[in-house]
Design a protein around this motif. Structure first.
Motif, PDB file in Angstrom:
ATOM      1  N   SER A 115       0.828  -1.236  -0.153  1.00  7.67           N
ATOM      2  CA  SER A 115       0.203  -0.079  -0.076  1.00  7.67           C
ATOM      3  C   SER A 115       0.808   1.235  -0.124  1.00  7.67           C
ATOM      4  CB  SER A 115      -1.030   0.146   1.242  1.00  7.67           C
ATOM      5  OG  SER A 115       0.037   0.043   2.433  1.00  7.67           O
ATOM      6  N   LEU A 116       2.098   1.058   0.467  1.00  9.35           N
ATOM      7  CA  LEU A 116       3.091   2.326   0.587  1.00  9.35           C
ATOM      8  C   LEU A 116       3.500   2.616  -0.615  1.00  9.35           C
ATOM      9  CD1 LEU A 116       4.975   1.690   4.171  1.00  9.35           C
ATOM     10  CD2 LEU A 116       3.073   3.075   3.660  1.00  9.35           C
ATOM     11  N   ARG A 117       3.810   1.357  -1.587  1.00  9.50           N
ATOM     12  CA  ARG A 117       4.272   1.729  -2.647  1.00  9.50           C
ATOM     13  C   ARG A 117       3.238   2.340  -3.741  1.00  9.50           C
ATOM     14  NH1 ARG A 117       9.158   0.255  -2.874  1.00  9.50           N
ATOM     15  NH2 ARG A 117       9.846  -1.882  -1.947  1.00  9.50           N
ATOM     16  N   LEU A 118       1.985   1.852  -3.417  1.00 11.47           N
ATOM     17  CA  LEU A 118       0.862   2.501  -4.050  1.00 11.47           C
ATOM     18  C   LEU A 118       0.770   3.872  -4.026  1.00 11.47           C
ATOM     19  CD1 LEU A 118      -2.064  -0.313  -4.161  1.00 11.47           C
ATOM     20  CD2 LEU A 118      -0.589   0.376  -6.130  1.00 11.47           C
ATOM     21  N   ALA A 119       0.950   4.440  -2.516  1.00 11.02           N
ATOM     22  CA  ALA A 119       0.744   5.704  -2.468  1.00 11.02           C
ATOM     23  C   ALA A 119       2.232   6.556  -2.740  1.00 11.02           C
ATOM     24  CB  ALA A 119       0.512   5.877  -0.952  1.00 11.02           C
ATOM     25  N   ARG A 120       3.019   5.715  -3.459  1.00 13.87           N
ATOM     26  CA  ARG A 120       4.395   6.460  -3.834  1.00 13.87           C
ATOM     27  C   ARG A 120       5.345   7.070  -2.729  1.00 13.87           C
ATOM     28  NH1 ARG A 120       4.089   6.743  -9.498  1.00 13.87           N
ATOM     29  NH2 ARG A 120       2.087   6.857 -10.568  1.00 13.87           N
ATOM     30  N   ALA A 121       5.108   6.430  -1.694  1.00 13.99           N
ATOM     31  CA  ALA A 121       6.141   6.748  -0.725  1.00 13.99           C
ATOM     32  C   ALA A 121       7.368   6.527  -0.802  1.00 13.99           C
ATOM     33  CB  ALA A 121       5.709   5.923   0.943  1.00 13.99           C
ATOM     34  N   LYS A 122       8.418   7.280  -0.249  1.00 11.14           N
ATOM     35  CA  LYS A 122       9.657   7.070  -0.439  1.00 11.14           C
ATOM     36  C   LYS A 122      10.364   5.780  -0.150  1.00 11.14           C
ATOM     37  CE  LYS A 122      10.920  11.970  -0.839  1.00 11.14           C
ATOM     38  NZ  LYS A 122      11.467  13.101  -0.308  1.00 11.14           N
ATOM     39  N   GLY A 123      11.389   5.214  -0.516  1.00  9.89           N
ATOM     40  CA  GLY A 123      11.962   4.039  -0.247  1.00  9.89           C
ATOM     41  C   GLY A 123      12.150   3.994   1.286  1.00  9.89           C
ATOM     42  N   ALA A 124      12.924   5.242   1.720  1.00 12.82           N
ATOM     43  CA  ALA A 124      13.445   5.028   3.199  1.00 12.82           C
ATOM     44  C   ALA A 124      11.995   4.832   4.257  1.00 12.82           C
ATOM     45  CB  ALA A 124      14.198   6.253   3.279  1.00 12.82           C
ATOM     46  N   VAL A 125      11.212   5.613   3.545  1.00 12.14           N
ATOM     47  CA  VAL A 125       9.925   5.719   4.687  1.00 12.14           C
ATOM     48  C   VAL A 125       9.272   4.374   4.531  1.00 12.14           C
ATOM     49  CG1 VAL A 125       7.535   6.550   4.907  1.00 12.14           C
ATOM     50  CG2 VAL A 125       9.798   8.143   4.210  1.00 12.14           C
ATOM     51  N   ILE A 126       9.535   3.627   3.603  1.00 12.82           N
ATOM     52  CA  ILE A 126       8.713   2.101   3.191  1.00 12.82           C
ATOM     53  C   ILE A 126       9.583   1.354   4.251  1.00 12.82           C
ATOM     54  CG2 ILE A 126       8.335   0.339   1.818  1.00 12.82           C
ATOM     55  CD1 ILE A 126       7.779   2.289  -0.426  1.00 12.82           C
ATOM     56  N   LYS A 127      10.956   1.303   4.089  1.00 16.13           N
ATOM     57  CA  LYS A 127      11.793   0.724   4.823  1.00 16.13           C
ATOM     58  C   LYS A 127      11.550   0.779   6.324  1.00 16.13           C
ATOM     59  CE  LYS A 127      16.534  -0.930   5.317  1.00 16.13           C
ATOM     60  NZ  LYS A 127      17.830  -0.749   4.859  1.00 16.13           N
ATOM     61  N   GLU A 128      11.506   2.154   6.721  1.00 11.75           N
ATOM     62  CA  GLU A 128      11.212   2.325   8.131  1.00 11.75           C
ATOM     63  C   GLU A 128      10.134   1.756   8.722  1.00 11.75           C
ATOM     64  OE1 GLU A 128      11.001   6.301  10.823  1.00 11.75           O
ATOM     65  OE2 GLU A 128      11.430   6.523   8.726  1.00 11.75           O
TER      66      GLU A 128
END
Length: 359
Positions: free
Chosen positions: A99-112
């Motif tokens: 869902s975070l990738r769909l929302a175009r979140a940054k890679g660092a945010v997704i990992k965290e």
């Protein structure tokens, strides 16, 4: 503050109405449970909050904001389903991050966010695995983790433990309770299992046929049910119900004679306002409240269910009505014998012919 508020909510499928004028407040930060038998409308109500079902009437608010006609993605909710709904070709990490990738979140945010959710769920060493390599309980944790990373205002659980075996269900109940304590979010959980409801909930909403029968803390519903349905649904084993007739009143107690027990009278701690002698009522006694006596209800023991520290006598009253009796620390075999039972007046509940509780 209220987490979720429903105002006179209704739902109909064509001419068939399945949710009837429901108005409830789900406290912010509380673990609330919708419980009831199959077909009572609890999952439909949850899906309406999620936006997966349109409301026929009424209003739904989440933290004070009207979301009745908003799309699911804009409501600030995350839903965990019974069937996990994981992508089999993606790793645990990617399932949680989807869902975070769909929302175009940054890679660092997704990992965290994924690693933080995995830490809460004790899944940090499983992030590279595929769902097929996980147990049922681990898959359910991944589905919960996918919800956590979205940081929703409300978590919605639709019978999430139904596919797990009994031992794992107990373990996952404990983990859900721990999760709620750690993140403090508003959670609404749907189940038909009243044991799950009693052990998890801060507040329970009991539903039947699309109506809310009663709402309150688990022990409040157990100790002080409003009607016969709630009294019979909350508690395991279920409350015993015995038809009876009023034969008098004395010292603030209603005196009743159970059907088929001509020489037995019981006193219940209720004045039974307006009940004339001969009025039919239903008395309710929980299994743990029945005590052996020299005289009292006469019952024949059909089977003893031995569970170690506790046992349950499955008996039958004259006339054929079943009666369950709880015993602790006694292992005497009683199958086939007639026993006599009584209960304290304060432990006997009385219901009128329409199922309403007489207090």
């Amino acid at each position: 503050m209220t987490g979720v508020r429903l105002h006179n909510v209704e739902k109909a499928f064509g001419a068939v109405k399945v949710i009837h004028d429901v108005s409830i407040d789900v406290p912010k930060g509380a673990f609330s449970v919708f419980v009831g038998p199959s077909g009572c409308g609890k999952s439909t109500l949850l899906r309406m909050i999620a936006g997966l079902e349109e409301t026929t009437g009424g209003k739904i608010e989440i933290e004070g904001r009207d979301v009745t006609h908003e799309e699911p993605a804009h409501r600030g909710v995350a839903m965990v389903f019974q069937n996990y709904a994981l992508y089999p070709h993606l790793s645990v990490f990617e399932n949680m991050a989807f869902s975070l990738r769909l929302a175009r979140a940054k890679g660092a945010v997704i990992k965290e966010k994924v690693h933080a959710a995995a830490e809460i769920l004790k899944m940090g060493d499983q992030l590279d695995k595929k769902p097929s390599q996980l147990s049922g309980g681990q898959r359910q944790r991944v589905a919960i983790g996918r919800a956590i990373v979205r940081e929703p205002k409300v978590f919605l659980f639709d019978e999430p433990l139904s596919n797990l075996d009994a031992e794992l269900r107990v373990q996952m109940r404990l983990e859900l309770a721990r999760l709620h304590r750690e993140i403090g979010a508003t959670m609404i959980y749907v189940t038909h299992d009243q044991v799950e409801a009693m052990t998890l909930a801060d507040k329970i909403f009991v539903l039947k046929s699309g109506y809310v029968q009663q709402a309150g803390a688990p022990l409040h519903l157990y100790d002080d049910p409003d009607n016969q349905f709630v009294a019979g649904f909350i508690g395991s084993p279920a409350m015993n119900f015995i038809p009876a007739k009023v034969v008098g009143q004395a010292e603030g107690r209603l005196i009743v004679r159970p059907d088929g027990q001509e020489n037995v009278t019981l006193g219940a701690k209720t004045t039974g306002p307006g009940l004339a002698d001969g009025t039919p009522v239903m008395i309710g006694i929980r299994p743990e409240c029945l005590n052996p006596a020299e005289t009292g209800l006469s019952a024949t023991v059909e089977m003893s269910e031995e569970l170690g520290g506790v046992s349950y006598l499955h008996t039958r009253l004259a006339g054929g009505r079943p009666l369950v009796v709880e015993r602790r620390g006694i292992r005497e075999m009683l199958e086939g014998r007639v026993i006599h039972l009584t209960a304290n007046p304060a432990d006997i509940m009385v219901f009128d012919p329409d199922g309403r509780r007489l207090r």
